[in-house]
Design a protein around this motif. Structure first.
Motif, PDB file in Angstrom:
ATOM      1  N   THR A 163      -5.013 -19.348   0.245  1.00  0.00           N
ATOM      2  CA  THR A 163      -4.762 -18.297  -0.727  1.00  0.00           C
ATOM      3  C   THR A 163      -3.819 -18.790  -1.814  1.00  0.00           C
ATOM      4  OG1 THR A 163      -5.054 -16.577   0.933  1.00  0.00           O
ATOM      5  CG2 THR A 163      -3.845 -15.981  -1.045  1.00  0.00           C
TER       6      THR A 163
ATOM      7  N   SER B 272      -3.780 -14.981  -7.324  1.00  0.00           N
ATOM      8  CA  SER B 272      -5.109 -15.346  -7.834  1.00  0.00           C
ATOM      9  C   SER B 272      -6.070 -14.172  -7.856  1.00  0.00           C
ATOM     10  CB  SER B 272      -5.707 -16.470  -6.980  1.00  0.00           C
ATOM     11  OG  SER B 272      -5.884 -16.038  -5.636  1.00  0.00           O
ATOM     12  N   GLY B 273      -5.749 -13.084  -7.137  1.00  0.00           N
ATOM     13  CA  GLY B 273      -6.661 -11.955  -7.043  1.00  0.00           C
ATOM     14  C   GLY B 273      -6.124 -10.686  -7.683  1.00  0.00           C
TER      15      GLY B 273
ATOM     16  N   LEU C 121      -5.746  -7.440  -9.672  1.00  0.00           N
ATOM     17  CA  LEU C 121      -6.712  -6.466 -10.165  1.00  0.00           C
ATOM     18  C   LEU C 121      -6.396  -6.029 -11.587  1.00  0.00           C
ATOM     19  CD1 LEU C 121      -7.128  -4.230  -6.988  1.00  0.00           C
ATOM     20  CD2 LEU C 121      -8.482  -6.205  -7.699  1.00  0.00           C
TER      21      LEU C 121
ATOM     22  N   TRP D  77      -1.476  -3.987  -3.879  1.00  0.00           N
ATOM     23  CA  TRP D  77      -2.142  -4.071  -2.573  1.00  0.00           C
ATOM     24  C   TRP D  77      -1.476  -3.094  -1.620  1.00  0.00           C
ATOM     25  CZ3 TRP D  77      -0.470  -6.436   2.257  1.00  0.00           C
ATOM     26  CH2 TRP D  77      -1.510  -6.561   3.199  1.00  0.00           C
TER      27      TRP D  77
ATOM     28  N   PRO E  66      -3.061 -11.901   2.389  1.00  0.00           N
ATOM     29  CA  PRO E  66      -3.707 -10.982   1.454  1.00  0.00           C
ATOM     30  C   PRO E  66      -2.740 -10.385   0.440  1.00  0.00           C
ATOM     31  CG  PRO E  66      -3.668 -10.060   3.674  1.00  0.00           C
ATOM     32  CD  PRO E  66      -3.271 -11.479   3.783  1.00  0.00           C
TER      33      PRO E  66
ATOM     34  N   GLU F 211      -2.204 -12.926  -2.382  1.00  0.00           N
ATOM     35  CA  GLU F 211      -3.351 -13.000  -3.287  1.00  0.00           C
ATOM     36  C   GLU F 211      -3.295 -11.913  -4.349  1.00  0.00           C
ATOM     37  OE1 GLU F 211      -8.247 -13.016  -3.059  1.00  0.00           O
ATOM     38  OE2 GLU F 211      -7.041 -13.131  -1.235  1.00  0.00           O
ATOM     39  N   ARG F 212      -2.757 -10.760  -3.996  1.00  0.00           N
ATOM     40  CA  ARG F 212      -2.723  -9.626  -4.922  1.00  0.00           C
ATOM     41  C   ARG F 212      -1.393  -9.480  -5.664  1.00  0.00           C
ATOM     42  NH1 ARG F 212      -7.655  -9.165  -4.900  1.00  0.00           N
ATOM     43  NH2 ARG F 212      -8.845  -7.463  -3.939  1.00  0.00           N
TER      44      ARG F 212
ATOM     45  N   ASP G  40     -17.161  -1.259  -3.290  1.00  0.00           N
ATOM     46  CA  ASP G  40     -16.290  -1.888  -2.288  1.00  0.00           C
ATOM     47  C   ASP G  40     -16.922  -1.877  -0.907  1.00  0.00           C
ATOM     48  OD1 ASP G  40     -14.335  -2.263  -4.235  1.00  0.00           O
ATOM     49  OD2 ASP G  40     -13.325  -0.389  -3.770  1.00  0.00           O
TER      50      ASP G  40
ATOM     51  N   ASN H 182     -12.841  -1.586  -6.556  1.00  0.00           N
ATOM     52  CA  ASN H 182     -11.418  -1.918  -6.417  1.00  0.00           C
ATOM     53  C   ASN H 182     -10.612  -0.671  -6.091  1.00  0.00           C
ATOM     54  OD1 ASN H 182     -11.726  -4.704  -6.825  1.00  0.00           O
ATOM     55  ND2 ASN H 182     -11.769  -4.413  -9.037  1.00  0.00           N
TER      56      ASN H 182
END
Length: 380
Positions: free
Chosen positions: A2, A6-7, A9, A48, A77, A80-81, A203, A243
């Motif tokens: 990860t 990078s993720g 929204l 997140w 996770p 990543e967010r 989703d 999302n």
């Protein structure tokens, strides 16, 4: 592996703006820190929001970046967010609330003004009492109303997610109608909608209420395996998320084709709601918007009483929330608020066994339906 951030929204600038607006609220109330633990607000402010297998929370300070306290298992996770730096990871064998309390003390907030969400379904009585006992010199301030208000007006990026979800609802509804018919089941229509959700980019495949009947109070009914018969009304309320932003769309299909009475009722419902949506402009009083729909239905004799809302706000619906419809802004005769540009609503009408709804955004130049499916009563 990860890659942190990078993720995202939304852009870091948009998250920074959200935090800035919260910090304006904190400055107005002389708060040192705000405890954020409701899943919707974690998604909105942190990027997140994990389900609450174990307690987790974010500490948002009056100045500077937030601090996230969560399970070590959820670190990847979150990274990543995430858009900010500070993280306190807690092993499952340790007490999460003890770690949160220690973090508050380390940051120098233990004797200050602490904002919290008194309506949070995550901050139960036992947890709140532990916080009060841990910080006897602190002043706890309820900021639930302020946290709700942060999310009412959607940014262009949020509206784009809602627009994508609305497009999925339109396409899935066409496929659900095609899957219905005499001798088929509600489950056939639900399966078609669910598969369309996944294929079109939602989703997940949670399609929403799909049920059939002949009254009007079956709208939130169960999905059954019994074969549908001629004259049944197949009701579908599709709720795709992109999302975690949910658009919503209701349509009916009459098995074997609508009767003249069905068609007349549908025309009246559509006309009333068209008139209601037309007055959804920035600055309009919510009670007056509600009155257009509510009085239109009652005056037409379509219902003897109208005891439900005519619309409610849309936005984030995370996996971990028990709140399936956000009534923090809804249309009722008692509503004392005004519409603003960027607000998004699920507007719905129901009477005599039929219902219709749309996802509507309040724009600078008037209302826009994000759901574009033809406004008509369908036939299976």
């Amino acid at each position: 592996m990860t890659v942190p951030g990078s993720g995202l929204l939304f852009t870091r600038e948009e998250y920074g703006d959200r935090l800035g607006r919260l910090q304006d609220v904190m400055a107005a109330n002389a708060l040192d820190v705000v405890l954020i633990d409701r899943t919707e607000y974690l998604v909105y402010l942190v990027g997140w929001g994990p389900e609450e297998t174990l307690y987790r929370a974010c500490l948002a300070p009056a100045v500077g970046e937030p601090v996230m306290v969560l399970r070590t298992l959820d670190t990847a996770p979150f990274l990543e967010r995430r858009w900010f730096t500070y993280l306190v990871a807690v092993r499952d064998s340790d007490d999460m609330l003890d770690t949160l309390i220690a973090t508050v003390r380390e940051r120098g907030w233990a004797g200050g003004h602490i904002g919290f969400d008194a309506r949070s379904y995550n901050l139960n009585v036992t947890r709140f009492r532990r916080l009060e006992a841990a910080f006897p010199d602190a002043t706890f301030v309820d900021v639930a109303d302020d946290l709700e208000a942060l999310r009412w007006r959607k940014s262009p990026a949020e509206i784009e997610y809602l627009r994508r979800a609305a497009t999925i609802a339109d396409g899935a509804m066409v496929e659900a109608v095609a899957a219905g018919g005499e001798g088929r089941t509600e489950r056939d229509a639900a399966a078609a909608a669910s598969a369309a959700f996944v294929r079109l980019g939602a989703d997940n495949g949670n399609c929403g209420p799909v049920t059939a009947g002949t009254g009007w109070n079956f709208l939130h009914g169960h999905t059954h395996d019994r074969p549908m018969a001629r004259g049944d009304v197949l009701h579908m309320e599709l709720v795709p998320t992109v999302n975690r932003y949910s658009a919503r769309l209701m349509r009916n299909a009459v098995i074997g084709g609508p009767s003249l009475e069905h068609s007349a009722i549908a025309e009246q419902l559509i006309a009333v709601q068209d008139a209601q949506i037309a007055v959804m402009i920035s600055g309009a009083a919510a009670a007056e918007v509600d009155q257009v729909g509510r009085a239109g239905i009652l005056d037409a004799g379509l219902r003897d009483v109208y005891d439900n809302v005519t619309g409610y706000t849309l936005g984030i619906y995370p996996v971990g929330t028990p709140v399936l419809s956000d009534f923090s802004r809804c249309f009722l005769p008692e509503a004392d608020w005004t519409l603003e540009t960027g607000m998004v609503f699920h507007m719905y009408m129901s009477a005599k066994g039929l219902a219709i709804s749309e996802t509507v955004v309040v724009g600078d130049h008037g209302p826009e339906r994000l759901t574009k499916l033809p406004r008509e009563l369908f036939s299976c």
